[in-house]
Design a protein around this motif. Structure first.
Motif, mmCIF file in Angstrom:
data_model
loop_
_atom_site.group_PDB
_atom_site.id
_atom_site.type_symbol
_atom_site.label_atom_id
_atom_site.label_comp_id
_atom_site.label_asym_id
_atom_site.label_seq_id
_atom_site.Cartn_x
_atom_site.Cartn_y
_atom_site.Cartn_z
ATOM 1 N N ARG A 146 2.935 0.077 47.050
ATOM 2 C CA ARG A 146 2.634 0.933 45.901
ATOM 3 C C ARG A 146 2.309 0.079 44.677
ATOM 4 N N GLY A 147 1.208 -0.637 44.731
ATOM 5 C CA GLY A 147 0.750 -1.387 43.579
ATOM 6 C C GLY A 147 1.419 -2.739 43.423
ATOM 7 N N LYS A 148 1.300 -3.308 42.236
ATOM 8 C CA LYS A 148 1.750 -4.664 42.003
ATOM 9 C C LYS A 148 3.026 -4.704 41.177
ATOM 10 N N VAL A 149 3.768 -5.780 41.342
ATOM 11 C CA VAL A 149 4.905 -6.045 40.470
ATOM 12 C C VAL A 149 4.535 -7.257 39.612
ATOM 13 N N TYR A 150 4.554 -7.053 38.299
ATOM 14 C CA TYR A 150 4.215 -8.147 37.388
ATOM 15 C C TYR A 150 5.494 -8.898 37.061
ATOM 16 N N ALA A 151 5.863 -9.851 37.933
ATOM 17 C CA ALA A 151 7.172 -10.493 37.845
ATOM 18 C C ALA A 151 7.218 -11.541 36.736
ATOM 19 N N VAL A 152 6.171 -12.359 36.644
ATOM 20 C CA VAL A 152 6.119 -13.400 35.618
ATOM 21 C C VAL A 152 4.761 -13.304 34.932
ATOM 22 N N ASN A 153 4.781 -13.227 33.587
ATOM 23 C CA ASN A 153 3.543 -12.946 32.862
ATOM 24 C C ASN A 153 3.220 -14.009 31.819
ATOM 25 N N GLY A 154 2.830 -15.177 32.301
ATOM 26 C CA GLY A 154 2.411 -16.211 31.366
ATOM 27 C C GLY A 154 3.577 -16.969 30.771
ATOM 28 N N VAL A 155 4.101 -17.916 31.527
ATOM 29 C CA VAL A 155 5.227 -18.727 31.064
ATOM 30 C C VAL A 155 4.742 -20.167 30.904
ATOM 31 N N SER A 156 5.006 -20.755 29.738
ATOM 32 C CA SER A 156 4.596 -22.140 29.484
ATOM 33 C C SER A 156 5.762 -22.907 28.881
ATOM 34 N N TYR A 157 6.043 -24.075 29.419
ATOM 35 C CA TYR A 157 7.046 -24.956 28.822
ATOM 36 C C TYR A 157 6.967 -26.308 29.498
ATOM 37 N N SER A 158 7.650 -27.290 28.986
ATOM 38 C CA SER A 158 7.714 -28.551 29.698
ATOM 39 C C SER A 158 9.150 -29.048 29.726
ATOM 40 N N LEU A 159 9.413 -29.852 30.743
ATOM 41 C CA LEU A 159 10.757 -30.352 30.988
ATOM 42 C C LEU A 159 10.684 -31.869 31.059
ATOM 43 N N ALA A 160 11.505 -32.538 30.233
ATOM 44 C CA ALA A 160 11.487 -34.001 30.229
ATOM 45 C C ALA A 160 12.340 -34.533 31.375
ATOM 46 N N THR A 184 6.550 -39.556 26.000
ATOM 47 C CA THR A 184 6.222 -39.819 27.403
ATOM 48 C C THR A 184 5.812 -38.520 28.089
ATOM 49 N N THR A 185 5.150 -38.653 29.236
ATOM 50 C CA THR A 185 4.717 -37.443 29.939
ATOM 51 C C THR A 185 5.935 -36.709 30.491
ATOM 52 N N PRO A 186 5.925 -35.386 30.396
ATOM 53 C CA PRO A 186 7.073 -34.627 30.910
ATOM 54 C C PRO A 186 7.113 -34.670 32.434
ATOM 55 N N LEU A 187 8.309 -34.421 32.969
ATOM 56 C CA LEU A 187 8.469 -34.382 34.427
ATOM 57 C C LEU A 187 7.766 -33.148 34.996
ATOM 58 N N LEU A 188 7.945 -32.042 34.276
ATOM 59 C CA LEU A 188 7.348 -30.790 34.721
ATOM 60 C C LEU A 188 6.654 -30.138 33.539
ATOM 61 N N ASP A 189 5.393 -29.789 33.741
ATOM 62 C CA ASP A 189 4.633 -29.160 32.669
ATOM 63 C C ASP A 189 4.068 -27.839 33.188
ATOM 64 N N VAL A 190 4.648 -26.755 32.683
ATOM 65 C CA VAL A 190 4.251 -25.431 33.160
ATOM 66 C C VAL A 190 3.362 -24.809 32.116
ATOM 67 N N SER A 191 2.202 -24.268 32.539
ATOM 68 C CA SER A 191 1.434 -23.547 31.537
ATOM 69 C C SER A 191 0.823 -22.272 32.091
ATOM 70 N N ASP A 192 1.073 -21.209 31.357
ATOM 71 C CA ASP A 192 0.566 -19.873 31.661
ATOM 72 C C ASP A 192 0.824 -19.468 33.111
ATOM 73 N N SER A 233 -0.570 -22.943 35.938
ATOM 74 C CA SER A 233 -0.468 -24.336 36.335
ATOM 75 C C SER A 233 0.967 -24.827 36.199
ATOM 76 N N ALA A 234 1.375 -25.695 37.114
ATOM 77 C CA ALA A 234 2.680 -26.343 37.019
ATOM 78 C C ALA A 234 2.503 -27.760 37.527
ATOM 79 N N VAL A 235 2.519 -28.726 36.617
ATOM 80 C CA VAL A 235 2.292 -30.116 37.001
ATOM 81 C C VAL A 235 3.645 -30.820 37.083
ATOM 82 N N PHE A 236 3.981 -31.267 38.305
ATOM 83 C CA PHE A 236 5.247 -31.962 38.515
ATOM 84 C C PHE A 236 4.952 -33.434 38.799
ATOM 85 N N ALA A 237 5.472 -34.324 37.963
ATOM 86 C CA ALA A 237 5.250 -35.768 38.108
ATOM 87 C C ALA A 237 3.775 -36.080 38.352
ATOM 88 N N GLY A 238 2.913 -35.420 37.589
ATOM 89 C CA GLY A 238 1.489 -35.720 37.661
ATOM 90 C C GLY A 238 0.727 -34.977 38.739
#
Lengths: 316, 359
Positions: B19-33, B2-10, B76-81
């Motif tokens: 003083r410049g940027k903070v690279y806090a999150v660098n490409g996280v992908s997973y899905s949650l049922a 079935t389609t996941p509830l939350l689908d996170v990609s990159d 991308s983060a798709v929550f319930a479509g």
């Protein structure tokens, strides 16, 4: 709550007593004394001056003079003016209305303009509006009141003719419109500094509140933006403003003295100035005590309000 | 499937600072049922909170946040479509509190000090189109559900009149007020003492079962992970280092970072006085967390990893299924941890030396 108020009230009375001692001593130690001006008056002999001293009780030792004066304060007899022998309380009473009117108008300007600009500046921090108001408030904070007063009179009265150059509404003209018309200039001048102070304080209070965790919680609940601002942010950000009332009232009173002199406004400021020129000691001391009461009670009011407004300080 | 509830990609999160940027999150992908509980672990600055809070727009993208730093969220983060990234704030607001609930770390600072607890719970409901009268009644029910006695009286109290555990219960009531499909819990037990922690965890487990909601539980407490999560996701330097079923990650550890974390846990044995009268030292991971203001290169844990190879320093390892591991057990590593550990054990032939590899 009631106990806290009682304790603060006792503290206030003690403080007032100390102020009366310090004030009296300072004036007593001032060289010259109240009768100095008669020394150069032609036709006043040394005997005349000494007779006057005896009459006014000035030949008594300082502690006795103080006790007489302080005792009178407690029972409501603040002494009589050296100038026209009218009771000090009456002299102050006849002027205080005009000063309060001016202070009230200035506070209305300061709070409405100051709070609004502070909130808007904080909500859009570093935006165009915020940057402009930051510069304007800095200018307002650095302009001396007497100079700004003269500027307002020159521009709006002399050049543009929009407002009268000074004085309250003339005797016999008691329409509120005329009163308001005369009030605009001095209220604006007196209110300018306070407006800037309110604006800066409100801005930082709102910014501080916005950074709180409970604001994030409110956003996490999906609270509407308007409700977030009025219900969550302002309720908390306005609490420290209560303290500012206690701080601003006395400084407004001090500012009123200068503003009144510039605009020849018939209030306490001119009375103070004139009393010092005439060495009218009873009136000077009376005004000192009066302003001390004003300062202490405005702090007392602020503290009490805080206790009512902040649930964390409320006692059940 | 079935389609996941939350689908996170990159998913990426960057903070722009003076003083410049903070690279806090660098490409996280997973899905949650639906109904799944995911624990996200990692130390401070690992991006565990940042990536979760960025999705529903709680990281200062909206106005009235007071955050000085500008936030850029990518991926991308798709929550319930529905795509969350780039969704207008008005639409995100409608999702927050209704479909996605939140429980935060410190219930003292997370509750508004000048509003009553009842008001704050009811607000979570009225904000989503329910009348105040209905919401008030529901708030009392919720207080009862989360185990606060005398709801009618307690609802009129302010947060400072509650104990720490009670406050967190109230916070949970806010989080579940609209029966969300996803509850995001950001270190909900960290500020509580141990006994209260256990009560809160039990309560959350009950609620999860009753409401059938999915949970993302951010923590750095491995004990909490073991007791509540289905899946654990270990993060470091804004990346997922290892992810999989709790049992697999704990007992068949494949990332050197996870291994270091698990080894640094104090256990009851350590606190008992040993025969020699000397206690073993706490095994910590050497070195400092990475400097997040640098553009990330390679495996972020490599500089602190004794088993790191040259490749780890220059090339970022992809998150891949562990070849001989449980299904869904993923690791991002160029090295093969079990093999490395076996080699080290063989060379030193002493279990003591192996333990010291971790120090």
């Amino acid at each position: 709550m009631v106990r806290r108020f009682g304790a603060r009230l006792i503290q206030s009375v003690i403080l007032l007593w100390i102020v009366s001692i310090v004030g009296f001593s300072l004036l007593y130690l001032t060289p010259g004394g109240p009768l100095a001006m008669f020394a150069e008056t032609p036709g006043m002999t040394q005997e005349d001056v000494e007779r006057l001293e005896r009459q006014l009780g000035l030949d008594q030792p300082a502690p006795i003079q103080y006790l007489r004066w302080a005792g009178g304060l407690v029972v409501g007899d603040w002494g009589r003016s050296y100038r026209d022998d009218s009771p000090v309380l009456e002299v102050i009473g006849s002027r205080i209305g005009q000063t309060f009117k001016l202070m009230l108008a200035a506070t209305a300007v300061a709070m409405s303009v100051g709070l609004a600009t502070g909130i808007l500046g904080a909500v859009r921090q570093y935006g165009r509006f915020d940057r402009v108001t930051t510069i304007l408030t800095m200018i307002a904070l650095s302009i001396p009141t007497f100079w700004f007063g003269l500027l307002v009179i020159y521009v709006f009265s002399q050049r543009l003719g929009w407002i009268p150059p000074g004085n309250a509404a003339p005797v016999g003209d008691d329409s509120w419109l005329s009163a308001l018309h005369h009030l605009i200039g001095p209220a604006l001048v007196l209110g300018l500094l306070s407006t800037a102070v309110w604006s800066r304080y409100m801005r930082s209070a709102v910014l501080e509140t916005l950074a709180q965790d409970y604001i994030r919680t409110a956003r996490a609940k999906g609270v509407l933006r308007s409700r977030l601002l009025f219900h969550h942010v302002l309720r908390n950000a306005l609490l420290p403003m209560i303290t500012l009332i206690g701080l601003e009232l006395p400084s407004l009173f001090g500012g009123a003295l200068v503003t009144e002199t510039v605009f020849t406004w018939p209030g306490m400021g001119r009375l103070f100035f004139d009393s010092i020129s005439y060495r009218d000691y009873p009136v000077i001391l009376g005004m000192l005590i009066f302003s001390a009461i004003l300062v202490i009670s405005s702090n007392l009011i602020a503290d009490t309000l805080y206790g009512v407004a902040d649930p964390r300080l409320r006692r059940r | 499937m079935t389609t996941p509830l939350l689908d996170v990609s990159d998913l990426t999160v960057r903070f722009s600072q003076d003083r410049g940027k903070v690279y806090a999150v660098n490409g996280v992908s997973y899905s949650l049922a639906r109904g799944e509980t995911l624990a996200v672990v990692g130390e401070s600055g690992s991006g565990k909170s940042a990536h979760v809070l960025a999705m529903p727009g709680l990281l200062g993208t909206g106005r009235y946040t007071g955050a000085g730093a500008a936030v850029e969220v990518g991926g991308s983060a798709v929550f319930a479509g529905k795509e969350l990234i780039g969704m207008p704030e008005a639409e995100l607001r409608r999702l927050r509190g209704s479909r996605i609930g939140f429980v935060f770390q410190d219930p003292m600072s997370s509750l508004n000090p000048v509003l009553t607890v009842g008001e704050q719970i009811a607000e979570a409901i009225t904000s989503h189109g329910v009348s105040p009268r209905t919401a008030e009644a529901r708030a009392l029910d919720l207080l009862d559900i989360v185990g606060i006695p005398e709801p009618r009286r307690r609802a009129r109290h302010f947060p400072h009149q509650f104990s720490g555990g009670m406050r967190q219960r109230a916070m949970i009531a806010i989080g579940i007020a609209c029966e969300p499909a996803l509850l995001i819990a950001d270190e909900p037990t960290t500020a509580l003492d141990v006994l209260v922690q256990a009560q809160i965890i039990d309560l959350m487990k009950d609620l999860r079962r009753q409401l059938g909601m999915a949970m993302i539980w951010i923590t750095h407490d491995m004990g909490v992970v073991a007791s509540i999560a289905d899946t654990v996701q270990v993060m470091y330097g804004g990346r997922i280092m290892e992810r999989g079923p709790v049992r697999a990650v704990f007992h068949d550890t494949r990332s050197a970072y996870t291994w270091g974390l698990l080894n640094s846990l104090p256990d009851a044995e350590m606190h008992a006085p040993s025969l020699a009268g000397r206690r073993p030292r706490l095994r910590q991971i050497p070195g400092q967390p990475p400097d997040m203001t640098q553009v990330p290169v390679g495996d972020p844990f490599a500089p602190r990893n004794r088993f790191a190879t040259h490749r780890c320093l220059s090339e970022t390892p992809p998150l891949q299924q562990v070849a001989d591991g449980a299904p869904g057990h993923l690791v991002a590593a160029w090295y093969d941890l079990p093999q490395v550990l076996r080699a080290v054990a063989h060379r030193d032939a002493s279990p003591q030396a192996l333990t010291e590899m971790g120090t």
